[in-house]
Design a protein around this motif. Structure first.
Motif, PDB file in Angstrom:
ATOM      1  N   UNK A 189      41.726  28.071  42.175  1.00 17.85           N
ATOM      2  CA  UNK A 189      41.590  29.301  41.397  1.00 17.85           C
ATOM      3  C   UNK A 189      40.336  29.260  40.529  1.00 17.85           C
ATOM      4  N   UNK A 190      40.125  28.133  39.906  1.00 18.85           N
ATOM      5  CA  UNK A 190      38.933  28.005  39.056  1.00 18.85           C
ATOM      6  C   UNK A 190      37.665  28.149  39.894  1.00 18.85           C
ATOM      7  N   UNK A 191      37.700  27.545  41.079  1.00 17.69           N
ATOM      8  CA  UNK A 191      36.518  27.617  41.932  1.00 17.69           C
ATOM      9  C   UNK A 191      36.239  29.072  42.315  1.00 17.69           C
ATOM     10  N   UNK A 192      37.264  29.791  42.656  1.00 17.59           N
ATOM     11  CA  UNK A 192      37.053  31.204  43.009  1.00 17.59           C
ATOM     12  C   UNK A 192      36.501  31.954  41.813  1.00 17.59           C
ATOM     13  N   UNK A 193      37.141  31.687  40.689  1.00 17.40           N
ATOM     14  CA  UNK A 193      36.731  32.398  39.481  1.00 17.40           C
ATOM     15  C   UNK A 193      35.260  32.136  39.188  1.00 17.40           C
ATOM     16  N   UNK A 194      34.877  30.847  39.306  1.00 14.11           N
ATOM     17  CA  UNK A 194      33.507  30.494  38.943  1.00 14.11           C
ATOM     18  C   UNK A 194      32.503  30.956  39.993  1.00 14.11           C
ATOM     19  N   UNK A 195      32.743  30.585  41.245  1.00 21.27           N
ATOM     20  CA  UNK A 195      31.710  30.801  42.255  1.00 21.27           C
ATOM     21  C   UNK A 195      31.718  32.206  42.839  1.00 21.27           C
TER      22      UNK A 195
ATOM     23  N   UNK B  86      32.153  34.784  38.640  1.00 23.70           N
ATOM     24  CA  UNK B  86      31.127  34.639  37.610  1.00 23.70           C
ATOM     25  C   UNK B  86      29.736  34.569  38.224  1.00 23.70           C
ATOM     26  N   UNK B  87      29.586  33.656  39.187  1.00 25.50           N
ATOM     27  CA  UNK B  87      28.242  33.436  39.714  1.00 25.50           C
ATOM     28  C   UNK B  87      27.945  34.314  40.925  1.00 25.50           C
TER      29      UNK B  87
ATOM     30  N   UNK C 133      41.521  37.788  41.394  1.00 24.00           N
ATOM     31  CA  UNK C 133      40.149  37.291  41.293  1.00 24.00           C
ATOM     32  C   UNK C 133      39.277  37.853  42.406  1.00 24.00           C
ATOM     33  N   UNK C 134      39.838  37.873  43.599  1.00 26.38           N
ATOM     34  CA  UNK C 134      39.030  38.380  44.707  1.00 26.38           C
ATOM     35  C   UNK C 134      38.761  39.858  44.553  1.00 26.38           C
ATOM     36  N   UNK C 135      39.707  40.544  43.962  1.00 28.68           N
ATOM     37  CA  UNK C 135      39.486  41.966  43.711  1.00 28.68           C
ATOM     38  C   UNK C 135      38.341  42.123  42.720  1.00 28.68           C
ATOM     39  N   UNK C 136      38.391  41.306  41.712  1.00 29.17           N
ATOM     40  CA  UNK C 136      37.343  41.405  40.693  1.00 29.17           C
ATOM     41  C   UNK C 136      35.982  41.023  41.249  1.00 29.17           C
ATOM     42  N   UNK C 137      35.995  40.088  42.172  1.00 30.35           N
ATOM     43  CA  UNK C 137      34.709  39.659  42.712  1.00 30.35           C
ATOM     44  C   UNK C 137      34.156  40.676  43.691  1.00 30.35           C
ATOM     45  N   UNK C 138      34.902  41.717  43.948  1.00 26.89           N
ATOM     46  CA  UNK C 138      34.392  42.761  44.823  1.00 26.89           C
ATOM     47  C   UNK C 138      34.681  42.493  46.280  1.00 26.89           C
ATOM     48  N   UNK C 139      35.434  41.450  46.525  1.00 27.01           N
ATOM     49  CA  UNK C 139      35.766  41.095  47.885  1.00 27.01           C
ATOM     50  C   UNK C 139      36.781  42.070  48.469  1.00 27.01           C
ATOM     51  N   UNK C 140      37.622  42.595  47.601  1.00 31.61           N
ATOM     52  CA  UNK C 140      38.645  43.539  48.027  1.00 31.61           C
ATOM     53  C   UNK C 140      38.376  44.882  47.354  1.00 31.61           C
TER      54      UNK C 140
END
Ligand SMILES: Nc1ncnc2c1ncn2[C@@H]1O[C@H](COP(=O)(O)OP(=O)(O)OP(=O)(O)O)[C@@H](O)[C@H]1O
Ligand SMILES: Nc1ncnc2c1ncn2[C@@H]1O[C@H](COP(=O)(O)OP(=O)(O)OP(=O)(O)O)[C@@H](O)[C@H]1O
Ligand SMILES: [Mg+2]
Ligand SMILES: [Mg+2]
Lengths: 317, 322, 511, 231, 292
Positions: free
Chosen positions: B152-158, B161-162, C214-221
């Motif tokens: 989860x942290x890796x997803x959050x970070x890479x 965030x990045x 998280x994936x939603x937030x990252x724009x993946x979904x």
């Protein structure tokens, strides 16, 4: 020209409970180019430790003092980096005592030799390395058909030869040989000793050889240093030492007398405890010439540190 | 060497039999209900008749030994059976997913071994130094970090965030084709997380092995010979302290598979490990048996490899004695 | 590639990527896929609109009901083709229903069609259902997706490839299914309702809520179902991706309840049941546990439901709870737990492990009960452990079906189904309720049914066989690229077919 | 009586190191074995001490053929031999203090009560000062370690002593002292001695009988030559 | 003896390390002691109900009333962390010890006996390790009612395998060393050789495995709990606490994650520190270098 000049070298081991073991005390000597100095002395008197100190290979609980100059470099003050990059193997070669223990057990002799050749000489390329390694092995009379063995598959003598081969690779100006002839038969001893001598003679290199094999020492050494309880007690020409007039320190005499081809009698008494040395001469308790003066430390004269050395006339007494 | 491999292959047959039989037995003894699992959430609204009917249709009330025998005999003829949770032939389930799991595990494992070893060596170089302390603390911390957390942290970070790497799946979610480039970029995070979960063991064992070896005479000898620090570390200290690491290569495989189980589901990686838990809790015998057989083969091969490597890397271990 | 560009995140309106929590086991309606409609690949004879009203789909019109509600006749729409080009016929419909009803088909919801006696084709475009007994909400069951006989007919419905390679009449066709990763759907150009505007729909399988968020937030979904707290967090943070997202809170029938089994001496006592009902703070649960995305449940039906009996709402009333217990002879003992004739007012409440929402409900319930002097021990377990104990121990259950009150309530409450599978878990037995359920099921008359269900709900307040706690809103977050999106009132199961994308085929791009 | 009859031993069946070797040591006798480096003396010593199973041939211990080797040899047989190994560094468990190293065989054979006396006595015999007894192998010099190893070999009062290049790393005086210690032991107990080495003078001086390797074993085929390539 | 009049200037090699080491060891000991005390004393001394739900106090950041804040149903996190540590330490330490003891014993026995016994034991190990741990764990736990001991048993019984292999590999390499010959000649039995000469040499490996196993067992417990098979998921164990806190972290509440995380990691580091110090103590060379 002196290659190595040791001044006041002392080594202590700190032991738990604040005890100290004085392994080497106040050693002074020089080794000149083209010269071979043989260091002899009772087992446990500090010869190997002295060599380790020169190479900066002492354990972390050791302390060293004094000075050991190799050219303009003080070996004792030099940092690990300098020692590792420029000194060991390149300027000082070492044949360690107990060679079998000093070889990496999981690799063949060939790979260790080739590695040393590759790192210490300019030889590059598979075939060249291979032949260089075989050549190095041959110099130490290490049989080529044993090159692919691992250290634990070697006999004591073979391991000794492997270590010699490894030490000769770097063509170092100063070679420290700690018992280079243990486990070798007479022929091989002669071969090794001659090889060492040749090594010294060729390019004005210097050799410090530690040995119990006095015959070998006689064959190779120019000068002899005798150590007792951490101190150098006698430092003299080999010819004088082994021939006439013979050694001057009572301990040296005892040592020679103990040879199997002579009296084969040990020096009486126990070796001293290095953790608890007397203030005066450490040999006094075992010395038949001991007197009250021996309760003080005898100064080193030209060749000997003893209050009552044998003088040449005594030698036939 | 060939003899050892041959003998081990012979041994593999009884081990496989034992493992699959054991698996059937354990699964049968477990309280999991295959019917409930088959029905999924629908089971929570299902009546008794429906459940009973399913039970008969699925043939799950037969004794497990009988079912194991059936499975075995048909597996020997090449028919691995039908997976009840996946509603697919087991061979298809495996065929579709095995490649991706293998890819993930191989990359992760290779990374864990290499990076772990490297860090371990560097840490051992100055035991007690700041680098050593950072690396060891980090390693212990990571060993304490559950895989799903690091994931989860890796997803959050890479990913968040990045915005460097995709957060999951095998390809971009909207893309329709599987291209090597996409797979590669999607592999980084899951493989990285899996690698990181395995890393501490390698790092710490290498560090310990190298640190111990550094204090021993052979390294002293190597130093005295004037070998470079690099060679001393890698060629002598590491080589002497490598035995536990080689062992880890064989014996961390099960852990790797367990880790893959979690990583695959977190990253929606279409691999086979995620199917394993499902198969287990659903008591899906054919799938479970096939998966355990696969895992067994992997583990046996890993251990054999480790044993062979011992012989190769430590001549004092005699292969003939193993 | 960076996730922002390649995927749907960039924002073209003709494709959408949705994160869902679970993947269907099968895509074959014969095994239960899409049985409640909205299956995207398939259509049923009927479908439901935004208000859950039935509307014709593959049938031309709503069915003609004859013979006192024992026959239902559907006329098929003309010119409907399966995505492989074959026309839809009545035989396909008959095949579908007969296969589902076949004992050998492993369909778990077969009992929903229990009333059907016979299905037959009447010519090429008429299908006639004959029922065993009058079943008022039957038409609601005919949203069941229709499969093509020419494809599925030759296969074993349990294991055939149709399970993973479905062909239907629906607005989308399955383009790819990467198990464990995603399903990709493409618009069906042959769709009888006109080709959808959204050309590609991807359902990405992301089991874990946090990862999905998280994936939603990252724009993946583009969209996903989220737990309320994560959806709220998303709303606060969505600026970072500089794109509009909208949150949809779909009201649902999805209730959380504590079953109070009759077989247990404590929970079987009506005073205890009523006291518990009065003691729980439903408002707080809805506000805190559900983060506002839910409302108090005063009975099985949500307050928004047209069938909801007005006026049964009741606030937490600890004093009343205590009074009820006092009157019934439950006396407070030293440790604060009441006893009656040496019986401690204590029982165990199971919740399925891993379900955070139920866990929190269970803990809050135990906490509230304690204030009234009832000692409830929350314990987690798997369903395997819970199932055999359902008749003695309380369970934090959930459920709720859409469409018709009968669908959910009959199985939940009828005494004849007590302990039958997961039906009527607590062995609730109330003749008045049974009678109302039967009336509601048989009568074709709207008012009679309404009165029956009204009675039922009030009866449940008097003798609460379980403590209904909350109805949960399903929260979805979706990129704001389309106009006029709605949500339906949703059943317990959700995510794949429910959500703002229930009618994705009708979406129109925002200007 | 310790008798080796036609012993063939080595590390590879195809190329044995010791071939067809025969030697007899009587109780109370001191036999020196002289041979070039790498010829197989240490291997032979290990065979004689029951630590290495020969490929063929028999070892007779007091007339009884030995059937088991290493772990399987009965303890009495194993402990009948006191062995001083050629390389003390490798032959000492790095974790044991010297006192413990010397006493280990007593512990192993359950003769714990004798420990303090025997250790003090033997330490004096081999010339180990008390402070050395508290150190671990890496804290002493090789010669000191070798002395401890001799003490260990003597501690069980073996009937046979096998000394593999015992004095090779000792200075003349210490060497002479250890030889004297062994000789004293031998003369008081009547134990037999097999001393391996290449120092002819030493062995001649020490042992009643010195045998040459070449004399006891048929000459090797050229390809199996173990000697140095340079002579 | 008298040092020369002008006292020589000693150059020492490793004293600085020694002092930092002392500091580290002390810190580790203190932390372990504090942990043990907290775990033993807090529950009986502080008579608060760690399960008390207070929805009104949901997710409050750290404050005086709740030094670690509250979780998402308003329970006090400090209290729950302490209770969690209690359960997790019990699980972690017991499981790790079980696994290590079994693994070391089996590995050492296999390696020391060699031959037939070794092969049989190692094939058994292979068989065991073929089943993914989590699965085996799941099944073992599933057979019992949720609780601490099934978890300990399941983790302990599935995690000795790699230790066994590591120990055996080491033993295989050690057992042909000359000093084993010397011990044999000294009359040592197989058992004595295994226990006195081989085991001490592999102890560092085993200790490392044990230390790594402690946190691993703790999280294994939470993974099992998550699947509904370990501890009840509302019971405080560090794994459960962290597991439960995941959603809150993404929603911006850090404290439900941070504190249990610290409670998991700090004791682990302390135990690792102690184990490291102990390892230095049993390594003869390190020991003399550090003058212990
Ligand atoms: N690490 C150490 N700690 C304490 N004392 C040590 C250490 N290493 C060596 N010594 C002591 O230092 C003294 C000198 O040892 P050294 O190895 O130099 O002897 P040596 O002269 O080489 O003897 P040998 O001929 O037996 O090799 C010995 O008395 C030994 O006990
Ligand atoms: N463990 C082993 N594996 C394989 N070969 C070995 C092993 N030990 C010794 N050898 C080989 O056997 C031969 C004889 O070795 P051994 O140690 O018996 O010789 P040695 O006569 O004692 O020689 P030295 O006088 O040099 O000690 C040598 O060629 C050596 O390389
Ligand atoms: Mg020395
Ligand atoms: Mg030898």
């Amino acid at each position: 020209m002196t290659v190595l000049s040791v001044r006041g070298l002392s080594v202590r081991f700190l032991m738990p409970g604040g005890r100290r073991v004085a392994a080497v005390t106040d050693a002074h000597f020089d080794v000149a180019a083209g010269e071979c100095l043989a260091l002899i002395g009772e087992s446990g008197c500090g010869k190997s430790v002295l060599v380790s100190a020169l190479l900066g290979l002492l354990p972390a609980n050791a302390q060293a003092a004094g000075e050991a100059r190799l050219g303009d470099l003080d070996l004792l003050a030099a940092d690990e980096r300098t020692l590792a990059r420029t000194v060991r193997g390149r300027r000082i070669g070492l044949i360690p005592q107990s060679p079998a223990a000093h070889l990496t057990p999981v690799r063949t002799i060939r790979s260790q030799l080739q590695e040393a050749v590759a790192q210490l000489t300019g030889v590059r390329g598979r075939a060249a390395l291979r032949s260089a390694a075989e050549e190095a092995a041959a110099r130490a009379a290490f049989p080529a058909d044993h090159l692919d063995r691992h250290p634990h598959e070697l006999s004591g003598g073979l391991a000794q030869r492997a270590a010699t081969a490894l030490a000769l690779v770097g063509e170092a100006p100063l070679l420290l040989a700690d018992e280079p002839t243990t486990g070798l038969d007479r022929d091989l001893v002669d071969h090794t000793v001659d090889e060492l001598r040749r090594h010294v003679d060729t390019a004005g290199r210097a050799l410090l050889v530690i040995t119990h094999d006095l015959a070998a020492a006689e064959r190779v050494a120019d000068r002899v240093a005798v150590m007792y309880a951490g101190r150098i007690v006698e430092l003299t020409d080999a010819e004088a030492f082994f021939g006439t007039p013979g050694p001057r320190h009572p301990y040296s005499r005892g040592l020679l007398q103990a040879l199997p081809d002579r009296a084969f009698t040990p020096i009486p008494g126990m070796p001293p405890e290095l953790g608890d040395l007397p203030d005066g001469c450490a040999f006094a308790t075992r010395c038949d010439r001991a007197a009250d003066t021996c309760a003080t430390q005898p100064p080193m004269t030209a060749t000997v540190a003893c209050h009552h050395p044998y003088v040449p006339e005594d030698s036939h007494a | 060497m060939a003899r050892l491999a041959g003998r081990r292959s012979l041994f593999a047959a009884p081990v496989l039999l034992a493992v699959t039989f054991g698996m059937f037995a354990i699964a049968a003894a477990s309280p999991f209900d295959p019917v409930r699992a088959y029905a999924g959430t629908a089971a929570l609204g299902a009546d008794r008749q429906t459940l009973d009917r399913l039970r008969t249709n699925l043939g799950v009330d037969r004794p497990f030994a009988e079912r194991w025998w059936d499975w075995l005999t048909s597996a020997l003829t090449g028919d691995l059976g039908q997976s009840s949770v996946m509603r697919q032939p087991v061979a298809d389930v495996i065929g579709e997913r095995l490649l991706w799991s293998t890819l993930l595990c191989t990359v992760a494992f290779a990374a864990a071994v290499l990076v772990g070893t490297l860090l371990g060596v560097l840490a051992a170089r100055r035991q007690g130094g700041w680098f050593d302390r950072t690396v060891t603390s980090l390693a212990y911390t990571l060993s304490a970090a559950p895989v799903f957390w690091t994931a989860l942290l890796a997803i959050w970070l890479f990913a968040l965030r990045l915005d460097l790497l995709p957060a999951g799946g095998l390809t971009d979610t909207a893309s329709e084709h599987v291209t090597p480039g996409q797979v590669a970029s999607h592999l980084v995070l899951p493989a990285g997380v899996l690698a990181v979960s395995q890393l501490p063991w390698f790092t710490l064992y290498v560090r310990q092995g190298v640190a111990d070896a550094l204090a021993e005479d052979p390294v002293r000898g190597a130093r005295a010979r004037g070998l470079s620090e690099h060679t001393v570390l890698l060629g002598h200290a590491l080589r002497s302290g490598l035995l536990p690491v080689l062992t880890l290569i064989g014996s961390r495989l099960p852990e790797l598979i367990t880790g893959a189980l979690l990583v695959e589901s977190v990253f929606s990686w279409p691999g086979i490990a995620a199917a394993t838990v499902e198969a287990a809790t659903a008591v899906d015998f054919p799938l479970l048996a096939a998966l355990t057989a696969l895992a067994t083969v992997a583990v046996l091969a890993g251990n054999l490899l480790a044993d062979l490597l011992y012989g190769l890397f430590d001549p004092r271990v005699k292969l003939s004695e193993m | 590639s960076a996730p922002g560009d390649g995927s749907g995140g960039g924002g073209s309106a003709d494709s959408v990527v949705i994160g869902v929590a679970s993947e269907p086991d099968t895509l074959s309606p014969l095994l239960g896929y899409g049985k409640d409609g909205n299956s995207k690949i398939f259509d049923g004879l009927l479908a439901r609109d935004a208000d859950l009203k039935l509307r014709p789909a593959l049938a031309k019109a709503l069915p003609e009901v004859g013979d006192d509600g024992l026959t239902y006749t559907y006329t098929l729409r003309d010119g409907v083709e399966f995505s492989d080009g074959e026309p839809l016929t009545a035989a396909d419909v008959v095949f579908t229903y007969e296969t589902v009803l076949d004992e050998r088909t492993n369909n778990t919801s077969r009992s929903e069609l229990d009333a059907v006696k016979e299905v037959r084709a009447d010519g090429a475009d008429k299908v006639v259902f004959t029922l065993k007994y009058p079943y008022a909400p039957f038409a609601g069951r005919t949203v069941l997706p229709i499969v093509p006989e020419h494809v599925a007919g030759d296969q074993d419905p349990n294991t055939g490839s149709f399970n993973t390679e479905p062909i239907g009449t629906g607005p989308y066709v399955l383009a790819a299914w990467s198990k464990g990763e995603k399903l990709t759907f493409k618009a069906n150009p042959r769709y009888w309702g006109g080709a959808p505007k959204v050309k590609t729909v991807t359902m990405a399988v992301v089991e874990d809520d946090d990862v999905r968020a998280t994936r939603l937030r990252s724009g993946d979904l583009d969209g996903a179902i989220l737990p309320p707290n994560l959806a709220a967090a998303h709303k606060n943070n969505s600026g970072e991706k500089s794109r509009g997202v909208r949150t949809y809170e779909a009201r649902s029938y999805d209730f959380r309840t504590v079953t109070l089994p009759t077989g247990n001496e404590v929970t079987g006592d009506r005073a205890i049941r009523r006291a518990l009902d009065a003691a729980v703070d439903r408002e707080a649960m809805a506000a805190k546990i559900l983060d506002g995305a839910g409302r108090p449940a005063y009975g099985p039906l949500p307050v928004d439901d047209p069938w909801f009996a007005k006026g049964i709402e009741r606030p937490q009333d600890l004093d009343r709870a205590k009074a009820i217990l006092d009157r019934a002879g439950w006396r407070a003992a030293a440790d604060g737990v009441r006893t009656k004739n040496g019986l401690r007012a204590a029982f165990t409440l199971f919740y399925p492990s891993g379900d955070k929402v139920r866990q929190d409900h269970a803990l809050a319930y135990a906490s509230d009960a304690r204030k009234a002097g009832i000692d409830v021990t929350a314990e987690s377990a798997t369903w395997e452990v819970i199932e055999p104990r359902m008749k003695d121990d309380a369970v934090l259950a959930g459920g709720g079906s859409t469409g018709d009150p009968d669908f959910g309530l009959y199985t939940l409450l009828h005494s004849s189904l007590a302990g039958n599978g997961f039906n009527n878990m607590g062995h609730y037995d109330n003749p008045a309720v049974d009678k109302a359920l039967d009336t509601g099921r048989r009568s074709q008359d709207e008012t009679t049914r309404r009165t029956a269900y009204d009675t039922l709900q009030r009866e449940l307040v008097k003798d609460p066989g379980s403590t209904f706690l909350t109805h949960i809103d399903h929260v979805y977050v979706l990129a704001d690229r389309w106009q006029g999106l709605t949500t339906q009132l949703e059943p317990h199961e959700h995510g794949f077919a429910s959500g703002p994308w229930w009618n994705i085929e009708d979406w129109r791009p925002a200007q | 009586m310790l008798e080796l009859r036609a012993v063939t031993a080595g590390y590879d069946q195809r190329a044995p190191v010791v071939r067809d070797f025969s030697l007899t040591v009587e109780p109370g006798e001191a036999v020196g074995l002289l041979g070039p480096s790498g010829c197989g003396k240490s291997t032979l010593a290990r065979v004689a001490a029951l630590l290495h199973r020969p490929d063929s041939g028999t070892l007779l211990l007091d007339g009884e053929p030995v059937r088991h080797w290493r772990h399987r040899a009965p303890r009495e047989q194993r402990t009948a031999f006191g062995v001083v190994f050629q390389q003390p560094r490798l032959a000492a468990d790095p974790r044991l203090r010297l006192a413990h190293l010397i006493a280990e065989p007593l512990h192993a054979t359950g003769r714990r009560s004798e420990v303090p006396d025997r250790v003090t006595e033997l330490a004096a015999t081999v010339g180990l000062t008390p402070d050395l007894l508290t150190r671990r192998p890496h804290e002493v010099s090789d010669g000191q370690l070798q002395r401890a190893c001799l003490a260990r070999a003597l501690v069980l009062r073996p009937r046979w002593l096998i000394c593999d290049e015992m004095t090779a790393m000792l200075d003349a005086s210490t060497g002479a002292a250890l030889v004297a210690a062994v000789e004293t032991y031998r003369s008081t107990t009547g134990a037999g001695l097999l001393a391996v080495g290449h120092d002819r003078t030493l062995l001649n001086r020490w042992c009643g009988r010195t045998v040459h390797w070449e004399a006891l074993q048929p000459p090797r085929a050229p390809e199996a030559s173990q000697g140095p390539s340079v002579r | 003896m008298a040092e020369t009049a002008v006292g020589p200037k000693w150059r020492s090699y490793g004293t600085r390390r020694r002092s930092t080491r002392t500091l580290r060891v002390r810190a580790s000991v203190t932390l372990v002691l504090v942990t043990v005390l907290a775990v033993l004393l807090v529950p009986p001394l502080v008579q608060l109900d760690q399960q008390a739900v207070d929805l009104a106090a949901k997710l409050q950041p750290p404050s005086w009333a709740h030094p670690f804040g509250t979780d998402d149903v308003g329970r006090d996190l400090l209290l729950r962390c302490v209770y969690g540590l209690r359960v997790s330490l019990l699980v972690g330490v017991t499981a790790a010890l079980t696994a290590t003891v079994i693994g070391t014993a089996v590995g050492a026995a296999a390696g020391a006996l060699g031959g037939w016994a070794d092969r049989a034991v190692m094939r058994l190990v292979d068989t065991f390790s073929s089943v993914p741990h989590l699965l085996l764990g799941i099944f073992i736990v599933a057979m019992f009612r949720p609780g601490v001991w099934p978890v300990v048993v399941s983790v302990g019984l599935t995690h000795w395998l790699s230790t066994a292999r590591i120990v055996r590999a080491e033993v295989l390499s050690l057992r042909s060393r000359p000093y084993i010959d010397a011990a044999l000649s000294g009359g040592a039995s197989r058992l004595r050789i295994a226990v006195r000469h081989l085991l001490p040499a592999v102890l560092p490996q085993a200790a490392l495995a044990a230390v790594l196993m402690v946190p691993h067992a703790m999280w294994h417990e939470s993974a099992l709990s998550f699947l509904g098979l370990g501890l009840p998921s509302h019971l405080a164990s560090l794994g459960n606490l962290i597991q439960n806190a995941r959603g809150s972290l993404l929603a911006g509440q850090w404290w439900p994650t941070l504190y249990p995380g610290l409670f998991l990691i700090v004791p682990t580091l302390a135990i690792a520190g102690l184990a490291g110090a102990w390892r230095e103590r049993i390594n003869p060379r390190r020991r003399s270098e550090l003058m212990l």
